[in-house]
Design a protein around this motif. Sequence first.
Motif, mmCIF file in Angstrom:
data_model
loop_
_atom_site.group_PDB
_atom_site.id
_atom_site.type_symbol
_atom_site.label_atom_id
_atom_site.label_comp_id
_atom_site.label_asym_id
_atom_site.label_seq_id
_atom_site.Cartn_x
_atom_site.Cartn_y
_atom_site.Cartn_z
ATOM 1 N N ALA A 135 -1.590 6.611 -5.945
ATOM 2 C CA ALA A 135 -2.227 5.677 -5.126
ATOM 3 C C ALA A 135 -1.052 4.357 -4.896
ATOM 4 O O ALA A 135 -0.946 4.059 -3.675
ATOM 5 C CB ALA A 135 -3.207 4.880 -5.731
ATOM 6 N N SER A 136 0.026 4.483 -5.706
ATOM 7 C CA SER A 136 0.722 3.187 -5.631
ATOM 8 C C SER A 136 2.145 3.671 -4.677
ATOM 9 O O SER A 136 2.807 2.736 -3.967
ATOM 10 C CB SER A 136 1.587 2.905 -7.036
ATOM 11 O OG SER A 136 2.417 3.913 -7.478
ATOM 12 N N VAL A 137 2.184 5.004 -4.173
ATOM 13 C CA VAL A 137 3.205 5.339 -3.636
ATOM 14 C C VAL A 137 2.719 5.736 -2.249
ATOM 15 O O VAL A 137 3.161 6.720 -1.267
ATOM 16 C CB VAL A 137 4.330 6.580 -4.143
ATOM 17 C CG1 VAL A 137 5.007 5.799 -5.403
ATOM 18 C CG2 VAL A 137 3.335 7.801 -4.401
ATOM 19 N N GLY A 138 1.290 5.627 -2.061
ATOM 20 C CA GLY A 138 0.740 6.067 -0.779
ATOM 21 C C GLY A 138 1.292 5.512 0.456
ATOM 22 O O GLY A 138 2.031 4.255 0.544
ATOM 23 N N ALA A 139 1.039 5.915 1.880
ATOM 24 C CA ALA A 139 1.487 5.294 3.143
ATOM 25 C C ALA A 139 0.893 3.888 3.041
ATOM 26 O O ALA A 139 -0.321 3.872 2.630
ATOM 27 C CB ALA A 139 0.982 6.208 4.124
ATOM 28 N N PRO A 140 1.467 3.037 3.907
ATOM 29 C CA PRO A 140 0.983 1.518 3.909
ATOM 30 C C PRO A 140 -0.650 1.667 4.648
ATOM 31 O O PRO A 140 -1.488 0.960 3.855
ATOM 32 C CB PRO A 140 1.752 1.064 4.971
ATOM 33 C CG PRO A 140 3.058 1.580 4.690
ATOM 34 C CD PRO A 140 2.663 3.036 4.354
ATOM 35 N N ARG A 141 -0.897 2.569 5.403
ATOM 36 C CA ARG A 141 -2.314 2.441 5.988
ATOM 37 C C ARG A 141 -3.352 2.948 4.944
ATOM 38 O O ARG A 141 -4.336 2.625 4.640
ATOM 39 C CB ARG A 141 -2.335 3.601 7.140
ATOM 40 C CG ARG A 141 -3.939 3.277 7.748
ATOM 41 C CD ARG A 141 -3.805 4.715 8.962
ATOM 42 N NE ARG A 141 -2.829 4.068 9.901
ATOM 43 C CZ ARG A 141 -2.931 3.418 10.965
ATOM 44 N NH1 ARG A 141 -4.479 2.970 11.048
ATOM 45 N NH2 ARG A 141 -2.208 3.197 12.056
ATOM 46 N N GLU A 142 -2.892 3.911 4.019
ATOM 47 C CA GLU A 142 -3.766 4.389 3.057
ATOM 48 C C GLU A 142 -3.959 3.273 2.078
ATOM 49 O O GLU A 142 -5.006 2.952 1.511
ATOM 50 C CB GLU A 142 -3.155 5.893 2.229
ATOM 51 C CG GLU A 142 -3.157 6.810 3.365
ATOM 52 C CD GLU A 142 -2.324 7.893 2.706
ATOM 53 O OE1 GLU A 142 -1.464 7.724 1.711
ATOM 54 O OE2 GLU A 142 -2.168 9.178 3.265
ATOM 55 N N SER A 294 -13.765 -12.287 5.078
ATOM 56 C CA SER A 294 -12.650 -13.138 4.528
ATOM 57 C C SER A 294 -11.648 -13.189 5.296
ATOM 58 O O SER A 294 -11.071 -14.230 5.632
ATOM 59 C CB SER A 294 -12.446 -12.956 2.914
ATOM 60 O OG SER A 294 -11.464 -13.580 2.413
ATOM 61 N N GLU A 295 -10.743 -11.924 5.563
ATOM 62 C CA GLU A 295 -9.628 -12.002 6.099
ATOM 63 C C GLU A 295 -9.427 -10.740 7.191
ATOM 64 O O GLU A 295 -10.339 -9.914 6.983
ATOM 65 C CB GLU A 295 -8.554 -11.835 5.235
ATOM 66 C CG GLU A 295 -8.302 -13.050 4.168
ATOM 67 C CD GLU A 295 -7.232 -12.671 3.306
ATOM 68 O OE1 GLU A 295 -6.016 -12.748 3.542
ATOM 69 O OE2 GLU A 295 -7.614 -12.491 2.074
ATOM 70 N N THR A 296 -8.680 -11.076 8.167
ATOM 71 C CA THR A 296 -8.600 -9.775 9.247
ATOM 72 C C THR A 296 -7.350 -9.605 9.462
ATOM 73 O O THR A 296 -6.198 -10.352 9.422
ATOM 74 C CB THR A 296 -9.192 -10.143 10.429
ATOM 75 O OG1 THR A 296 -10.519 -10.600 10.469
ATOM 76 C CG2 THR A 296 -8.977 -9.093 11.644
ATOM 77 N N PHE A 297 -6.900 -8.281 9.096
ATOM 78 C CA PHE A 297 -5.492 -7.753 9.178
ATOM 79 C C PHE A 297 -5.298 -6.916 10.498
ATOM 80 O O PHE A 297 -6.376 -6.105 10.736
ATOM 81 C CB PHE A 297 -5.112 -7.092 7.969
ATOM 82 C CG PHE A 297 -5.167 -7.861 6.591
ATOM 83 C CD1 PHE A 297 -4.079 -8.601 6.197
ATOM 84 C CD2 PHE A 297 -6.068 -7.935 5.858
ATOM 85 C CE1 PHE A 297 -4.052 -9.455 5.097
ATOM 86 C CE2 PHE A 297 -6.273 -8.558 4.856
ATOM 87 C CZ PHE A 297 -5.121 -9.439 4.632
ATOM 88 N N VAL A 298 -4.263 -7.141 11.051
ATOM 89 C CA VAL A 298 -4.278 -6.063 12.296
ATOM 90 C C VAL A 298 -2.951 -5.172 11.909
ATOM 91 O O VAL A 298 -1.954 -5.723 11.765
ATOM 92 C CB VAL A 298 -3.690 -6.916 13.498
ATOM 93 C CG1 VAL A 298 -3.443 -6.041 14.757
ATOM 94 C CG2 VAL A 298 -4.761 -7.917 13.791
ATOM 95 N N LEU A 299 -3.256 -3.928 11.883
ATOM 96 C CA LEU A 299 -2.059 -2.897 11.926
ATOM 97 C C LEU A 299 -1.408 -2.430 12.846
ATOM 98 O O LEU A 299 -2.431 -1.978 13.701
ATOM 99 C CB LEU A 299 -2.648 -1.858 10.844
ATOM 100 C CG LEU A 299 -1.831 -0.786 10.084
ATOM 101 C CD1 LEU A 299 -0.989 -1.639 9.139
ATOM 102 C CD2 LEU A 299 -2.543 0.247 9.421
ATOM 103 N N LYS A 300 -0.363 -2.643 13.062
ATOM 104 C CA LYS A 300 0.678 -2.194 14.422
ATOM 105 C C LYS A 300 0.935 -0.675 14.430
ATOM 106 O O LYS A 300 1.275 -0.057 13.205
ATOM 107 C CB LYS A 300 1.801 -3.006 14.490
ATOM 108 C CG LYS A 300 1.309 -4.466 14.687
ATOM 109 C CD LYS A 300 0.646 -4.755 16.000
ATOM 110 C CE LYS A 300 0.442 -6.419 16.327
ATOM 111 N NZ LYS A 300 0.019 -6.738 17.398
#
Length: 310
Positions: A135-142, A294-300
Motif C-alpha cells: 500500500a505504501s508504494v501504490g500510485a498516488p491516485r491509489e 471536510s476537505e476537497t482535493f483536485v487531482l490533475k
Amino acid sequence: MAVPEYQTFMAPVLRALQDGQPRPASEIREVVAAEMGITEEDRQELIKSGIPVFDNRVGWAITYMVQAGLIRRPRRAINQITERGLQVLRDHPARVDNRVLTQFEEFREFKSRARTQQQAKDDAAQPASSAEAAASVGAPRETITTAIKENNAAVASDILMRIRERDPAFLEVLVLQVLTAMGYGGAAGSAERLGRSGDEGLDGVIKQDPLGLDRIYVQAKRYAAERTVGRPDIQGFVGALHGAQADRGVFITTSRFSQDALDYAEKVNARVILIDGATLAELLVKHNIGAQDSETFVLKRVDEDFFDES
C-alpha cells in the motif's frame, strides 16, 4: 524535529492513559508532546485544512486504537484505556502499530471496510507487513483513494458509537432521515415516525405516493455492538408487517444480524431488507447525515487532447 507518523504516537498515547483515568484529547496531546520532545515550533506545522500536523496524527493514533478496542470513549471527546490496551502496552512497551492492532477482530473489520473487495483479496494473500508495504508504494491516485476510504470508515465507526449512546427515539428518527436521503418517499411521498404505544413494533413508515397506497415500514433497534439480532426478531417484524397488511419492510440495527436471521429474511414472502450497524454508518457518511465534508482535493492529469498534434 519533524513530527513522526501517527503509528509512532500509539504507545505514548497508551502511556498517557495507563493510570486508567478518562482524558480529553487535548490533555493526551500535552502528555505525549512532553514525553516525545515535540517542540512548540513542531506543533505549529499545519496540514492543508489548517489543523496542526501533530494534533492530526495523535488523533489518528487514538482513532485507530479505539477501533481495535485498546481505548474506549465513555462519553463525547473523552478517552480511556481498556484492559486490552493495558495488556498491549505491557506486551509492546516500545512500539504499538497497525501490525499489533491487526491481531484484534474489530480492527480487521474496520480495515476491511476501508478496502475494495479486490484489495481485501490481495491483502489476504500476503502477510500484513507485505500488505502494508504494497500500500505504501501504490500510485498516488491509489494512495489517495485508500486514504479517503480509511478516513470515511473511521468517521462511520465514530458515528455508530455515538448513535449507540443516544436513546432509541433518536435512532427511529435517524433511519427515516437516511432512507429519505436515499430517495425513498420521493417528492410526493412522506416519512412518518410511529415509535409510540400501539405501533405493533413498527417504528416508522415511508409512503411512496400521496395516498399512501405504496408503503414501506421500518423497525429500528439500538443495540450494543456485541448484541446479535436473531431470527425471532425478524419473525416478529414480519408478523408486524402482516398485521399492517404490508409486504415490504426495512429492519435496521446498530449491531449485526445472525446468519439464521439473514437466511430467514431471504426466504420469507414479505420483502424484508436488513441493514446492520456498519452499513447504516456507511450510508450516513455517504449522505452527510451526522457527517460533513471536510476537505476537497483536485487531482490533475495531463490533457492528452491539448497535446494531440493530429
